[in-house]
Design an enzyme around this catalytic site. Sequence first.
Site, mmCIF file in Angstrom:
data_model
loop_
_atom_site.group_PDB
_atom_site.id
_atom_site.type_symbol
_atom_site.label_atom_id
_atom_site.label_comp_id
_atom_site.label_asym_id
_atom_site.label_seq_id
_atom_site.Cartn_x
_atom_site.Cartn_y
_atom_site.Cartn_z
ATOM 1 N N SER A 134 0.834 -1.202 0.000
ATOM 2 C CA SER A 134 0.000 0.000 0.000
ATOM 3 C C SER A 134 0.872 1.257 0.000
ATOM 4 C CB SER A 134 -0.959 -0.043 1.191
ATOM 5 O OG SER A 134 -1.978 0.912 1.060
ATOM 6 N N HIS A 170 -4.809 -1.594 -3.893
ATOM 7 C CA HIS A 170 -6.153 -2.016 -3.456
ATOM 8 C C HIS A 170 -7.177 -1.801 -4.573
ATOM 9 C CE1 HIS A 170 -4.178 -2.260 0.333
ATOM 10 N NE2 HIS A 170 -4.077 -0.952 0.482
#
Length: 245
Positions: A134, A170
């Site tokens: 991330s 994501h």
Amino acid sequence: MPADSPTILATSGGYVPGRRTRVELGPLVRLAVELSGVDGRTPRLGYLGTANGDQAHAIAERSEAARVAGFELNPLRLFTMPNVDDVEGYLLEQDVVWVDGGSVANLLAVWRVHGLDAIFRRVWEAGVVLAGVSAGSICWHTSGTTDSFGPELRAVQDGLGLLPYGNGVHYDSEDRRRPTVHRLVASGELGLTYCTDDGVGLVYRGTDLMEAVTERRGKGAYVVARGADGEAVEERIEPRVLPGA
């Protein structure tokens, strides 16, 4: 033992549910260690939780997961001060540096205060594998999408730029990620952008994307470019399924 060439593994994964612990290090983290070429001793895994404020419970959980995996976890903490005298030397001693998720905007600001923007380029060029999830994926690129500034996703434009691309994370699990990447690529705010579903990673040697990999079957990676008509064009990159997925 340094990797054969500067290597980055940028992911939207790395952790899996544990059998005796809450989380374990998944196939993506194990691949990062494999890419380092370490052999004949316990792998050294540098860990940065800067993006989540160096929370003690997160460091403890990751340390436990590393113990289960047979790795030596060496956290570099920057709050409230660096926990080592020589940050660059400490990072150069690692086989892999794994950067955890959280606020990529805050991470980049704190890193620059401590000179890590320049340090990481030298660490990367020395052959330490740079990896993360991330925020720990976006940071190596020039730009990406983030909720660091609030619930509405925005572009972050001041990544370290080791990789001359945008990055989307994501991509399948947060419903605004894909349309935001498309909008920003179409407007020119993001250039060529590589994106990952949860559980997927991108392996770069130097600045070249070598392959996509996944620890979750059925997931994908994507490249989004601005077409001749000014619209975003997306292509899927089929990832290699990692052992243990």
